[in-house]
Design an enzyme around this catalytic site. Structure first.
Site, PDB file in Angstrom:
ATOM      1  N   ASP A   1       0.756  -1.188   0.018  1.00  0.00           N
ATOM      2  CA  ASP A   1       0.080   0.016   0.025  1.00  0.00           C
ATOM      3  C   ASP A   1       0.768   1.344  -0.087  1.00  0.00           C
ATOM      4  OD1 ASP A   1      -2.747   1.544   0.297  1.00  0.00           O
ATOM      5  OD2 ASP A   1      -1.698   2.017   2.305  1.00  0.00           O
TER       6      ASP A   1
ATOM      7  N   ASP B   1       4.153   0.489   4.183  1.00  0.00           N
ATOM      8  CA  ASP B   1       4.360  -0.752   4.695  1.00  0.00           C
ATOM      9  C   ASP B   1       3.886  -1.806   3.713  1.00  0.00           C
ATOM     10  OD1 ASP B   1       1.659   0.059   3.893  1.00  0.00           O
ATOM     11  OD2 ASP B   1       0.400  -0.519   5.541  1.00  0.00           O
TER      12      ASP B   1
ATOM     13  N   TYR C   1      -8.076   2.475   6.195  1.00  0.00           N
ATOM     14  CA  TYR C   1      -9.159   3.038   4.987  1.00  0.00           C
ATOM     15  C   TYR C   1     -10.708   3.044   5.389  1.00  0.00           C
ATOM     16  CZ  TYR C   1      -4.708   3.549   2.575  1.00  0.00           C
ATOM     17  OH  TYR C   1      -3.358   3.946   2.070  1.00  0.00           O
TER      18      TYR C   1
ATOM     19  N   GLU D   1       5.612   9.963   4.256  1.00  0.00           N
ATOM     20  CA  GLU D   1       5.403   8.448   3.813  1.00  0.00           C
ATOM     21  C   GLU D   1       4.950   8.671   2.346  1.00  0.00           C
ATOM     22  OE1 GLU D   1       2.886   6.028   6.110  1.00  0.00           O
ATOM     23  OE2 GLU D   1       2.964   4.434   5.099  1.00  0.00           O
TER      24      GLU D   1
END
Ligand SMILES: *[C@@H]1O[C@H](CO)[C@@H](O)[C@H](O)[C@H]1NC(C)=O
Ligand SMILES: *[C@@H]1O[C@H](CO)[C@@H](O)[C@H](O)[C@H]1NC(C)=O
Ligand SMILES: *[C@@H]1O[C@H](CO)[C@@H](O)[C@H](O)[C@H]1NC(C)=O
Length: 448
Positions: free
Chosen positions: A72, A75, A224, A427
């Site tokens: 994703d 991670d 999510y 990220e």
């Protein structure tokens, strides 16, 4: 005087920045990012060589092969909802801006980026009304900082089905497959037909069994959570209509659309802006464009900006939100809405991301870019060296470069610290790059 004129000319050509950013290279590198995110068995033509096969044991509850797909973000969870959204956006972009990919010499790579997702999504669709929507456990995955090739944590798989439905997840996955079936129509008719077959079944599943996927796959709630599902149902229906021309799909749009008339957002959780763009083209009606114009006008003029001019929504992954907005407004411009001003503003925002603020937020672009992105696989030194939290906490640079990845980006005052510890700003994620890459492709096509 002549001397002064020369200075003015140099100054002006610098301002117009005709050669400041090479958008074609950015497009090429964004596709390398998707290679870096690949899970499963890697093909021989893999260009990102610091990655190797991983998660070869990903399986469904009944032993179904669930290898492949994309990790994703920083991670290694495979979250189906943002992955399907990524596949839809990338497919939409290649479908409508193939010229850009051809111009940058990456049409093949662009198609491969889509197929890496859709091959996996086909595996996840194990029965007419059964779709795996997640592999891996969020917290357990996030608790470890390691190479994907070395991970040992449990990676269970979670599904939606008739008794635990997910209209949003099934609708978005149908949209991804319908859009991809159009991309592959002229490339491989068999693959295109296979995608459309799955898209039809998944759309019926989404429509006949209504619910929020994150109520069924509760682990996804922390990462999510879906706010609701009607937008994905209408978005999926519009894509099915585009792929098939069958009126029954437009009837579903007509049923759902009046319930989602409000604001035109666009993100992994909100498909209304994309839906209005699609419907504007499919129906030729001006109401959709009027809505998009209000949305873009408001966002471009009324949203807070940082001192250096970046549109600012939130302290976490702001560039994701900005790119989602820019994609909607660049597509509105393609349809004749305030084309010059929207394109100018979009270019300004994109150029901020590529270096106008003094820093490039895209790894490997320019001279000054993130070297400590919050991204496990590129940060870790090669096997057999240790990785782990001590490496994470160190100031050492990421061992590899996750080229082409855009990070979350700066805070309200253009503030940014290049550290792995700052996930909200540093990220990277598949869905961030989907809208970013799509905007870049439009700029390439425009010849900017
Ligand atoms: C349907 O999905 C739910 C939620 O993932 C799961 O708990 C349940 O066992 C599934 N049912 C079947 C028959 O597979
Ligand atoms: C076309 O797609 C089918 C179905 O995925 C696949 O079996 C076949 O190998 C593909 N053909 C080519 C030429 O890639
Ligand atoms: C941004 O700058 C303003 C003015 O200097 C200040 O009031 C505000 O606290 C700063 N915000 C952040 C998030 O640093």
């Amino acid at each position: 005087m002549e001397f002064r004129a020369a200075i003015v000319i140099v100054f002006l050509s610098c301002l117009s920045c005709a050669v400041c950013y090479d958008y074609k290279t950015v497009l090429q590198k964004s596709l390398l990012f998707y290679e870096a995110q690949r899970s499963g068995k890697l093909p021989a033509d893999q260009k990102v060589k610091w990655r190797a096969d991983s998660a070869l044991n990903d399986k469904g509850r009944n032993g179904e092969d669930l290898t492949g797909g994309y990790y994703d973000a920083g991670d290694y969870v495979k979250f189906g909802f943002p992955m399907a959204f990524t596949a839809t956006v990338l497919s939409w972009n290649i479908l409508d801006h193939e010229k850009a990919y051809t111009k940058a010499g990456v049409l093949e790579d662009g198609r491969k980026a889509i197929k890496w997702a859709t091959d996996y999504l086909i595996k996840c669709h194990v029965g007419d009304n059964q779709l795996y929507g997640q592999v891996g456990l969020g917290q357990l995955d996030h608790d470890s900082w390691t190479r994907p090739e070395d991970m040992t944590m449990e990676r269970p798989a979670f599904m939606i089905n008739a008794s635990a439905p997910g209209t949003d997840l099934a609708g978005e996955t149908a949209a991804a497959m319908a859009a991809a079936s159009l991309v592959f129509k002229s490339v491989n008719a068999t693959y295109s037909a296979l995608l459309l077959k799955h898209a039809r079944q998944l759309f019926d599943f989404a429509n006949n069994y209504r619910g929020k996927y994150s109520d069924a796959i509760t682990d996804a709630n922390t990462f999510y959570p879906s706010s609701n599902y009607p937008d994905e149902l209408a978005w999926g229906a519009a894509w099915m209509y585009r792929a098939t021309g069958e009126k029954k799909y437009m009837s579903v749009v007509d049923e759902i659309y009046p319930t989602i008339q409000y604001w035109d957002g666009f993100s992994w959780d909100d498909k209304k802006g994309g839906l209005d763009l699609l419907l504007a083209t499919l129906t030729g009606q001006s109401t959709y464009l009027d809505k998009l114009k209000s949305y873009c006008d408001y966002q471009f003029t009324k949203t807070t900006k940082t001192p250096k001019g970046l549109i600012y929504y939130s302290d976490s992954a702001n560039l994701r939100s900005v790119n989602n907005l820019l994609l909607i407004c660049l597509e509105a411009a393609e349809r004749g809405i305030n084309a010059d001003s929207y394109r100018k503003e979009a270019k300004k925002q994109i150029d901020y991301m590529l270096g106008d603020s003094g820093f490039s937020y895209v790894v490997g672009i320019g001279n000054n870019y993130p070297t400590h992105a919050h991204h496990r696989s590129s940060s870790c030194p090669d096997h057999p060296a240790e990785c782990g939290w001590s490496f994470f906490n160190s100031d050492l640079k990421n061992y590899h470069m996750v080229e082409g990845a855009i990070v979350g980006g700066p805070g309200a005052n253009d503030s940014y610290i290049d550290t792995r510890k700052d996930a909200p700003h540093n990220e990277v994620a598949c869905d961030f790059n989907a809208a970013f890459q799509s905007c870049i492709a439009i700029l390439v096509e425009l010849g900017y």
